[in-house]
Design a protein around this motif. Structure first.
Motif, mmCIF file in Angstrom:
data_model
loop_
_atom_site.group_PDB
_atom_site.id
_atom_site.type_symbol
_atom_site.label_atom_id
_atom_site.label_comp_id
_atom_site.label_asym_id
_atom_site.label_seq_id
_atom_site.Cartn_x
_atom_site.Cartn_y
_atom_site.Cartn_z
ATOM 1 N N GLN A 197 0.804 -1.311 0.065
ATOM 2 C CA GLN A 197 -0.186 0.029 0.119
ATOM 3 C C GLN A 197 0.719 1.363 -0.155
ATOM 4 O O GLN A 197 0.704 2.251 -0.572
ATOM 5 N N GLN A 198 1.674 1.133 0.596
ATOM 6 C CA GLN A 198 3.079 2.368 0.752
ATOM 7 C C GLN A 198 3.317 2.508 -0.571
ATOM 8 O O GLN A 198 3.650 3.685 -1.188
ATOM 9 N N ILE A 199 3.903 1.531 -1.197
ATOM 10 C CA ILE A 199 4.404 1.634 -2.500
ATOM 11 C C ILE A 199 3.505 2.177 -3.712
ATOM 12 O O ILE A 199 3.803 3.230 -4.387
ATOM 13 N N LEU A 200 2.291 1.815 -3.440
ATOM 14 C CA LEU A 200 1.030 2.373 -4.337
ATOM 15 C C LEU A 200 0.902 3.909 -4.140
ATOM 16 O O LEU A 200 0.728 4.616 -5.145
ATOM 17 N N GLN A 201 0.998 4.268 -2.801
ATOM 18 C CA GLN A 201 0.632 5.526 -2.468
ATOM 19 C C GLN A 201 1.871 6.299 -2.972
ATOM 20 O O GLN A 201 1.860 7.693 -3.668
ATOM 21 N N GLN A 202 3.270 5.936 -2.710
ATOM 22 C CA GLN A 202 4.363 6.635 -3.326
ATOM 23 C C GLN A 202 4.319 6.778 -4.840
ATOM 24 O O GLN A 202 4.489 7.817 -5.382
ATOM 25 N N ALA A 203 3.767 5.774 -5.669
ATOM 26 C CA ALA A 203 3.493 5.927 -6.990
ATOM 27 C C ALA A 203 2.660 6.840 -7.462
ATOM 28 O O ALA A 203 2.898 7.299 -8.393
ATOM 29 N N GLN A 204 1.556 6.791 -6.674
ATOM 30 C CA GLN A 204 0.387 7.964 -6.943
ATOM 31 C C GLN A 204 0.939 9.298 -6.683
ATOM 32 O O GLN A 204 0.624 10.161 -7.499
ATOM 33 N N GLN A 205 1.787 9.590 -5.389
ATOM 34 C CA GLN A 205 2.433 10.750 -5.431
ATOM 35 C C GLN A 205 3.372 11.155 -6.625
ATOM 36 O O GLN A 205 3.260 12.401 -6.987
ATOM 37 N N GLN A 206 4.028 10.326 -6.964
ATOM 38 C CA GLN A 206 5.176 10.343 -8.386
ATOM 39 C C GLN A 206 4.106 10.920 -9.520
ATOM 40 O O GLN A 206 4.723 11.712 -10.020
ATOM 41 N N GLN A 207 3.167 10.128 -9.625
ATOM 42 C CA GLN A 207 2.470 10.325 -10.800
ATOM 43 C C GLN A 207 1.722 11.476 -10.806
ATOM 44 O O GLN A 207 1.784 12.356 -11.691
ATOM 45 N N GLU A 208 1.390 12.096 -9.429
ATOM 46 C CA GLU A 208 0.713 13.266 -9.458
ATOM 47 C C GLU A 208 1.651 14.471 -9.657
ATOM 48 O O GLU A 208 1.612 15.615 -10.317
ATOM 49 N N GLU A 209 3.081 14.272 -9.240
ATOM 50 C CA GLU A 209 4.017 15.323 -9.360
ATOM 51 C C GLU A 209 4.574 15.564 -10.724
ATOM 52 O O GLU A 209 4.488 16.624 -11.000
ATOM 53 N N ILE A 210 4.445 14.457 -11.405
ATOM 54 C CA ILE A 210 4.619 14.396 -12.809
ATOM 55 C C ILE A 210 3.607 15.126 -13.648
ATOM 56 O O ILE A 210 3.856 15.980 -14.608
ATOM 57 N N ARG A 211 2.414 14.864 -13.438
ATOM 58 C CA ARG A 211 1.283 15.480 -13.990
ATOM 59 C C ARG A 211 1.067 17.106 -13.639
ATOM 60 O O ARG A 211 0.882 17.791 -14.541
ATOM 61 N N GLN A 212 1.360 17.477 -12.227
ATOM 62 C CA GLN A 212 1.565 19.031 -12.081
ATOM 63 C C GLN A 212 2.847 19.685 -12.797
ATOM 64 O O GLN A 212 2.672 20.590 -13.303
#
Length: 382
Positions: free
Chosen positions: A274-289
Motif C-alpha cells: 500500500q505504501q508503494i502504491l501511495q508513493q507511485a500515486q504521489q510521483q504520478q501526481e507530481e509528474i502531472r503537475q
C-alpha cells in the motif's frame, strides 16, 4: 468470439528421436515439430493428449494458453534438485502443484480464468522464450519464482494462504524471467517491489560465499568425475555437462541446507504494498503537475504571440468563416477562443467581447458556427 488455444513444449536436456517425433506427429498432424520443440494452436478441437503425459515422455518445459483466461506452465526437474519440503511449503491448489514423474518432479503453475487473456491470438509465441530461464534458475538453486506463486495466491485472495514461507536466501530483486513469469500470471510488479523491500538484500559477501562453496565442492571431485566432465565438454555437450554438475552440486547442498527459515505475515506485506502504491500515486501526481505547469508556460507564450498579432488572427478567423463547412467553422472557433484567452491574459476581456459582437453581426444565421462557439464557452450579444 471464437475459441483459441495454444500449446508449446520444449526439450532442453537432449534431442527427440525420429521415433519420438513420429509419435508426436500421430498426436497432431498440424503441429510444428522438431528434435526439441512442439507447438500448435487450435481454433476448434483440442490437443489429443494430456500435457502431463507429454512432459513425462518428451519435454522439460510446457506452455498452455487459452483466450477464455487459462494460462499454465509446466517445468520438469530432477527430484534430487528440489526438496519436497520446499515444494510443499509453496503448494497452493489451483495455482501451484507438483507430482512425481519417475526420477523427476513435474511442477505445474496455473492462472485461474481471467478476462485479461481474451485477445491472445498471435501473441503467445514469445512467452516460452521469456520463461525458459526459470528452469535454469531452479537448477542453480534460485527459488525466487516460488515467491511469485505465493504473491499470486495472495493477490487473487486464495483462502488457503495465510503465511508466506521465507526462503533461506536473501532477496536481490527478481530476474527478467521471474518478472516475465509475474506478467504471465498477471501479477502487478508492485507486489514484487513490496516483497523486495520487505526481505533483506543480498550482500556481495553472500555471492562470494557461494563461489567459495562451489570451489570447495569442486575440490572434492574424484579424478574419474573430472575426466567424465572434461570428456563431455570435448564432445561438445556443454549443456548436458553443466546440468550434470549443477545436479550433483545442488544434491550435495540439499543435505546441508534448510530451505524454509521462517514466515512473513501477509498483513505486513500488504501494508508495504500500500505504501508503494501511495508513493507511485504521489510521483504520478507530481509528474502531472509538472507537465501541467509546462503546458501552461507554453500556452502563455503562445497567447502572448496571439495578442501581438491579434489583427491577423481576427482576419484569419473571418477567412475561415467565409469558407463555410464544419472544418472551417471549427478552425475559426478555435482562433476566436485563442483570441479570447489572449485578451484575458492582457486584462482586455471587455475589448475582446466588443470586438466579437461586431465580428459576428454578418454571421448570425450560421447556426453551426454559433453552436461551435458556444461549445467553447464563447458568447456574444446580437
Amino acid at each position: 468470439m471464437s475459441e483459441y488455444q495454444y500449446y508449446e513444449f520444449r526439450n532442453l536436456s537432449g534431442s527427440l528421436t525420429r521415433k519420438q517425433q513420429q509419435c508426436l506427429r500421430g498426436i497432431s498432424s498440424r503441429a510444428s515439430i522438431s528434435a526439441a520443440h512442439f507447438s500448435n494452436e487450435y481454433h476448434f478441437g483440442d490437443l489429443q493428449a494430456d500435457a502431463s503425459d507429454l512432459m513425462a515422455d518428451f519435454f522439460d518445459l510446457g506452455l498452455y494458453m487459452a483466450n477464455w483466461g487459462s494460462a499454465e506452465l509446466y517445468i520438469k526437474m530432477p527430484r534430487q534438485l528440489l526438496d519436497e519440503q520446499l515444494l510443499q511449503a509453496f503448494q497452493i491448489n489451483g495455482i501451484f502443484e507438483y507430482k512425481h514423474l519417475g526420477e523427476n518432479w513435474l511442477l505445474h503453475f496455473a492462472l485461474s480464468e481471467t478476462e485479461d487473456y481474451l485477445l491472445i491470438e498471435g501473441k503467445c509465441e514469445s512467452w516460452m522464450g521469456k520463461l525458459q530461464a526459470l528452469r535454469d534458475e531452479l537448477y542453480r538453486g534460485d527459488y525466487r519464482c516460488l515467491y511469485i506463486i505465493w504473491l499470486c495466491a495472495f493477490y487473487y485472495d486464495c483462502e488457503e494462504v495465510d503465511k508466506l514461507p521465507q526462503l533461506n536466501a536473501a532477496l536481490s530483486g527478481f530476474s527478467e524471467a521471474q518478472q516475465a513469469f509475474a506478467e504471465f500470471l498477471h501479477l502487478d510488479s508492485t507486489w514484487l517491489t513490496a516483497l523486495n523491500q520487505l526481505l533483506p538484500s543480498q550482500k556481495e559477501s553472500k555471492k562470494l560465499d557461494d563461489n567459495e562453496s562451489k570451489k570447495q565442492w569442486l575440490s572434492g571431485l574424484t579424478e574419474q568425475q573430472i575426466q567424465s566432465t572434461l570428456l563431455q565438454l570435448l564432445n561438445d555437450n556443454a549443456q548436458i555437462c553443466q546440468e550434470q554438475l549443477l545436479r550433483a552440486y545442488q544434491s550435495d547442498q540439499q543435505c546441508n541446507k534448510s530451505h524454509i527459515i521462517g514466515e512473513i505475515d501477509p498483513i505486513v506485506l500488504q501494508k508495504c504494498h500500500q505504501q508503494i502504491l501511495q508513493q507511485a500515486q504521489q510521483q504520478q501526481e507530481e509528474i502531472r503537475q509538472q507537465q501541467q505547469k509546462k503546458r501552461q508556460v507554453l500556452r502563455a507564450h503562445y497567447l502572448k504571440g496571439v495578442y501581438q498579432e491579434k489583427e491577423k488572427f481576427w482576419q484569419a478567423a473571418q477567412d475561415d468563416v467565409e469558407k463555410a463547412g464544419s472544418r472551417a467553422y471549427d478552425n475559426a472557433a478555435q482562433k476566436l477562443f485563442d483570441l479570447s484567452q489572449a485578451y484575458q491574459l492582457n486584462q482586455a476581456a471587455d475589448e475582446f467581447q466588443l470586438h466579437l459582437t461586431q465580428f459576428m453581426q454578418p454571421y448570425l444565421r450560421k447556426r453551426a458556427f454559433i453552436k461551435g462557439l458556444r461549445t467553447l464557452g464563447l458568447s456574444f450579444t446580437c
